[in-house]
Design a protein around this motif. Structure first.
Motif, mmCIF file in Angstrom:
data_model
loop_
_atom_site.group_PDB
_atom_site.id
_atom_site.type_symbol
_atom_site.label_atom_id
_atom_site.label_comp_id
_atom_site.label_asym_id
_atom_site.label_seq_id
_atom_site.Cartn_x
_atom_site.Cartn_y
_atom_site.Cartn_z
ATOM 1 N N SER A 28 -73.279 108.830 21.407
ATOM 2 C CA SER A 28 -74.583 108.661 20.769
ATOM 3 C C SER A 28 -74.524 107.507 19.782
ATOM 4 O O SER A 28 -73.488 107.263 19.156
ATOM 5 C CB SER A 28 -75.014 109.951 20.059
ATOM 6 N N ILE A 29 -75.635 106.804 19.645
ATOM 7 C CA ILE A 29 -75.751 105.667 18.727
ATOM 8 C C ILE A 29 -76.904 105.952 17.773
ATOM 9 O O ILE A 29 -78.008 106.299 18.197
ATOM 10 C CB ILE A 29 -75.997 104.359 19.495
ATOM 11 N N ASP A 30 -76.624 105.814 16.483
ATOM 12 C CA ASP A 30 -77.650 106.092 15.484
ATOM 13 C C ASP A 30 -77.262 105.385 14.192
ATOM 14 O O ASP A 30 -76.217 104.738 14.107
ATOM 15 C CB ASP A 30 -77.790 107.604 15.268
ATOM 16 N N GLU A 31 -78.106 105.535 13.186
ATOM 17 C CA GLU A 31 -77.847 104.935 11.879
ATOM 18 C C GLU A 31 -77.442 106.012 10.884
ATOM 19 O O GLU A 31 -77.812 107.178 11.019
ATOM 20 C CB GLU A 31 -79.091 104.207 11.372
ATOM 21 N N ALA A 32 -76.665 105.623 9.883
ATOM 22 C CA ALA A 32 -76.273 106.520 8.793
ATOM 23 C C ALA A 32 -76.439 105.760 7.484
ATOM 24 O O ALA A 32 -76.084 104.580 7.389
ATOM 25 C CB ALA A 32 -74.831 106.992 8.962
ATOM 26 N N MET A 33 -76.975 106.438 6.473
ATOM 27 C CA MET A 33 -77.196 105.817 5.180
ATOM 28 C C MET A 33 -76.068 106.175 4.222
ATOM 29 O O MET A 33 -75.640 107.324 4.143
ATOM 30 C CB MET A 33 -78.533 106.264 4.595
ATOM 31 N N VAL A 34 -75.588 105.161 3.494
ATOM 32 C CA VAL A 34 -74.568 105.352 2.455
ATOM 33 C C VAL A 34 -75.254 105.151 1.112
ATOM 34 O O VAL A 34 -75.761 104.067 0.821
ATOM 35 C CB VAL A 34 -73.413 104.349 2.617
ATOM 36 N N LYS A 35 -75.278 106.183 0.298
ATOM 37 C CA LYS A 35 -76.037 106.171 -0.954
ATOM 38 C C LYS A 35 -75.517 105.105 -1.907
ATOM 39 O O LYS A 35 -74.319 104.990 -2.152
ATOM 40 C CB LYS A 35 -75.952 107.546 -1.611
ATOM 41 N N TYR A 36 -76.453 104.308 -2.450
ATOM 42 C CA TYR A 36 -76.091 103.242 -3.386
ATOM 43 C C TYR A 36 -77.338 102.864 -4.178
ATOM 44 O O TYR A 36 -78.406 102.636 -3.603
ATOM 45 C CB TYR A 36 -75.557 102.021 -2.629
ATOM 46 N N PHE A 37 -77.199 102.783 -5.518
ATOM 47 C CA PHE A 37 -78.342 102.500 -6.381
ATOM 48 C C PHE A 37 -78.217 101.169 -7.117
ATOM 49 O O PHE A 37 -79.052 100.846 -7.945
ATOM 50 C CB PHE A 37 -78.509 103.623 -7.423
ATOM 51 N N GLY A 38 -77.172 100.399 -6.840
ATOM 52 C CA GLY A 38 -76.973 99.135 -7.538
ATOM 53 C C GLY A 38 -77.743 97.997 -6.915
ATOM 54 O O GLY A 38 -78.741 98.187 -6.216
ATOM 55 N N HIS A 39 -77.257 96.777 -7.169
ATOM 56 C CA HIS A 39 -77.934 95.566 -6.713
ATOM 57 C C HIS A 39 -77.110 94.895 -5.620
ATOM 58 O O HIS A 39 -75.954 94.527 -5.844
ATOM 59 C CB HIS A 39 -78.113 94.572 -7.876
ATOM 60 N N HIS A 40 -77.674 94.768 -4.458
ATOM 61 C CA HIS A 40 -77.041 94.008 -3.375
ATOM 62 C C HIS A 40 -78.111 93.687 -2.346
ATOM 63 O O HIS A 40 -79.011 94.480 -2.085
ATOM 64 C CB HIS A 40 -75.901 94.802 -2.721
ATOM 65 N N SER A 41 -78.011 92.503 -1.763
ATOM 66 C CA SER A 41 -79.059 92.060 -0.840
ATOM 67 C C SER A 41 -79.061 92.823 0.475
ATOM 68 O O SER A 41 -80.005 92.700 1.253
ATOM 69 C CB SER A 41 -78.901 90.557 -0.550
ATOM 70 N N SER A 42 -78.025 93.617 0.766
ATOM 71 C CA SER A 42 -78.002 94.425 1.990
ATOM 72 C C SER A 42 -78.501 95.852 1.756
ATOM 73 O O SER A 42 -78.611 96.619 2.706
ATOM 74 C CB SER A 42 -76.574 94.489 2.560
ATOM 75 N N LYS A 43 -78.782 96.191 0.505
ATOM 76 C CA LYS A 43 -79.264 97.537 0.215
ATOM 77 C C LYS A 43 -80.694 97.700 0.718
ATOM 78 O O LYS A 43 -81.495 96.764 0.653
ATOM 79 C CB LYS A 43 -79.213 97.815 -1.288
ATOM 80 N N GLN A 44 -81.013 98.893 1.194
ATOM 81 C CA GLN A 44 -82.348 99.163 1.714
ATOM 82 C C GLN A 44 -82.931 100.402 1.050
ATOM 83 O O GLN A 44 -82.200 101.256 0.539
ATOM 84 C CB GLN A 44 -82.301 99.383 3.224
ATOM 85 N N PHE A 45 -84.239 100.463 1.074
ATOM 86 C CA PHE A 45 -84.963 101.655 0.654
ATOM 87 C C PHE A 45 -85.847 102.071 1.815
ATOM 88 O O PHE A 45 -86.731 101.322 2.230
ATOM 89 C CB PHE A 45 -85.816 101.381 -0.588
ATOM 90 N N ILE A 46 -85.605 103.250 2.364
ATOM 91 C CA ILE A 46 -86.350 103.722 3.526
ATOM 92 C C ILE A 46 -87.021 105.042 3.168
ATOM 93 O O ILE A 46 -86.358 106.036 2.890
ATOM 94 C CB ILE A 46 -85.444 103.893 4.757
ATOM 95 N N ARG A 47 -88.321 105.035 3.183
ATOM 96 C CA ARG A 47 -89.086 106.218 2.826
ATOM 97 C C ARG A 47 -88.896 107.308 3.869
ATOM 98 O O ARG A 47 -88.839 107.052 5.064
ATOM 99 C CB ARG A 47 -90.581 105.858 2.742
#
Length: 549
Positions: free
Chosen positions: A269-288
């Protein structure tokens, strides 16, 4: 190219407005009636990839807080967009994208030929994965699974890069023996199941929080010194085009170890997993709408039982290679479909395996490409990615009873689309499976006030049984996730890789041993084994003292 024909798309005309604050974006979506579903993505300010500092209290192990807002601007992505890309990436792509007229002239795409006859979609099947699984069991008889995945080569690499970084910081006396590194990792794993609110409390002498196994194994100052200089790449050779350069070598080594026995499961199976991070980085995402809304997104290829074979952190759409631009099968694929092909590069025998993925990845072109390459695949698909197949619309089928399904098959590419009414209307695409035999699933009937049998096509049953591999891995990782925080932006990704390695080792041990071990017992055994390395250090120091006197 005609300059009049290719004009940049303004940031306010494609997805809509950009927002300065998170609350403004949420309020505007809530008041909008033009779209049923939307995702909010943060576009943070670019940061220097060479930085090793970030704004976070590393002594605070509480990770349940959420920021009041997010750095950078907010972008809204609606569900009717086929390619979910950051607007900054998509805008660059659109400036140089050839027009539809030029694309049609250069590539002759074969149109699908739809039929309501169920075609024979059988593909070549092989069972080489069974031999690889047997070889794994034989090889692991006298070996420890953790030492096979997080092996001596990885320890030596981390020590080498850590010494180099300490020297670059003008600390030429710093030394990191492998025993100290193992104790350091043991303390991190220990914090996953023995949680204390603050890092320093692990070394406290107070009776309510004292942890003798930690304080006896390593002093607090030594732990923080190793944490300060821990490193995985040479800062003098940074590749600024790769946002994950500081972790890339470690990622590649772990992926290689995860695949050292080959792919020994049939269903993947292929899927996405989120790694929690609250700092500053251009690869960080916010997904509602996600359980973890702020953080890094990892693409993962896992078995249906939750063993990770390959992972990669999403850093934006990758530029296509020169060989890919001439490949029609790749040039017509969406972002999610390209991710699938990238993860499958480690699969040596496609006919041994069956793939499953969700509607973020699935498209008509992907199913066609996978069949051409010998991969059997099934995935849920969005209505706008079905190549305009003549199935009843989703809105029309919402009025039908549960269990009703419709199907259509393409004779050209041998791809089958099935739309089935469950609690919601779901569309599935497959390049090898079929509808019959129908199975029965239990669903609650509000009219009859009891559970009733609802017919379900076969491809839906197989999808539900095999799709959750990444979710199983994520669940196991979250059970005993490392609780100690760090200042550096890559720290959450590093600790996540440690957790994934432990879960993989646990899966391997249960495969190779007759008696299964629960995850907590397995993690505790590793942590205690590493923490006992201090006994070896004390023995060496004592022997050296006796010899010198």
């Amino acid at each position: 190219m005609d300059n009049d024909e290719f004009q940049p798309v303004s940031t306010g005309s494609f997805y809509g407005k950009r927002y300065k604050t998170l609350s403004a974006a949420v309020d505007d979506i809530a008041s909008s009636s033009s779209h049923n579903d939307a995702d909010i993505v943060v576009i943070p300010p670019d940061v220097d990839v060479q930085t090793d500092e970030d704004e976070i209290d590393e002594d605070n192990c509480a990770t349940s807080y959420l920021p009041n807002d997010v750095p950078g601007e907010i972008e809204v992505h609606y569900d009717d967009d086929e390619d979910i890309l950051p607007l900054t990436e998509l805008q660059k792509k659109l400036v140089c994208r050839p027009s539809k007229r030029a694309k049609t002239a250069n590539t002759k795409e074969v149109e699908p030929k739809w039929t309501e006859n169920i075609l024979d979609l059988k593909m070549t099947e092989s069972y080489g994965y069974i031999d690889r699984l047997n070889n794994l069991k034989i090889e692991m008889i006298d070996k420890t699974s953790v030492q096979s995945l997080f092996d001596t080569e990885i320890f030596e690499y981390i020590i080498e890069q850590t010494h180099l970084y300490a020297a670059q910081k003008n600390n030429h006396t710093f030394s990191l023996p492998v025993e100290d590194l193992k104790i350091f990792i043991g303390i991190l794993l220990f914090s996953g199941y023995h949680k204390i609110p603050r890092e320093r409390l692990y070394w406290s002498l107070d009776e309510d929080v004292s942890v003798p196994i930690v304080s006896n194994a390593m002093s607090r100052n030594r732990f923080q010194e190793i944490k300060k200089f821990l490193h995985f790449s040479d800062n003098t050779k940074l590749d600024k085009t790769d946002k994950m350069y500081k972790l890339r070598s470690l990622m590649q080594r772990l992926n290689k170890n995860f695949q050292k026995w080959g792919i020994f499961h049939q269903n993947l199976s292929i899927d996405e997993a989120m790694v929690k991070y609250f700092g500053h980085h251009s690869s960080k995402q916010f997904i509602r709408g996600k359980p973890v809304r702020f953080g890094y997104k990892d693409w993962m290829l896992c078995s249906s039982s939750g063993y990770c074979y390959k992972f990669d952190t999403y850093c934006g759409a990758k530029p296509m290679k020169d060989t890919d631009t001439h490949d029609r099968s790749k040039s017509s694929l969406s972002l999610g479909s390209l991710v699938v092909l990238d993860l499958l590069e480690c699969v040596s025998q496609p006919s041994d395996h069956v793939l499953f993925f969700d509607n973020f990845f699935t498209s008509y072109h992907l199913m066609q490409t996978l069949r051409e390459r010998g991969y059997r695949a099934t995935g849920s698909v969005r209505e706008n990615r079905t190549k305009k197949c003549p199935l009843p619309s989703v809105n029309a089928m919402k009025k039908d009873e549960r269990g009703v399904f419709n199907y259509i098959c393409d004779e050209t590419s041998s791809v089958l689309f099935v739309r089935w009414k469950d609690n919601n209307v779901v569309t599935m695409a497959t390049n090898y499976d079929t509808i019959e035999p129908l199975s029965k699933v239990k669903r609650w009937s509000s009219a009859k006030k009891e559970k009733i049998d609802v017919p379900q096509p076969q491809l839906f049953s197989k999808y539900n049984a095999s799709m959750g591999g990444v979710d199983l891995l994520d669940q196991a990782v979250n059970n005993y996730r490392i609780n100690i925080q760090g200042k550096k932006w890559w720290w959450p990704l590093f600790t996540h890789m440690l957790n994934v390695s432990v879960v993989n080792a646990w899966r391997i041990q249960n495969l190779s041993c007759e008696k299964n071990t629960d995850l907590l017992t397995f993690v505790r055994s590793i942590a205690r084994h590493y923490l006992r390395c201090f006994e070896k250090i004390q023995y060496i120091e004592k022997a050296f003292w006796i010899r010198s006197n």
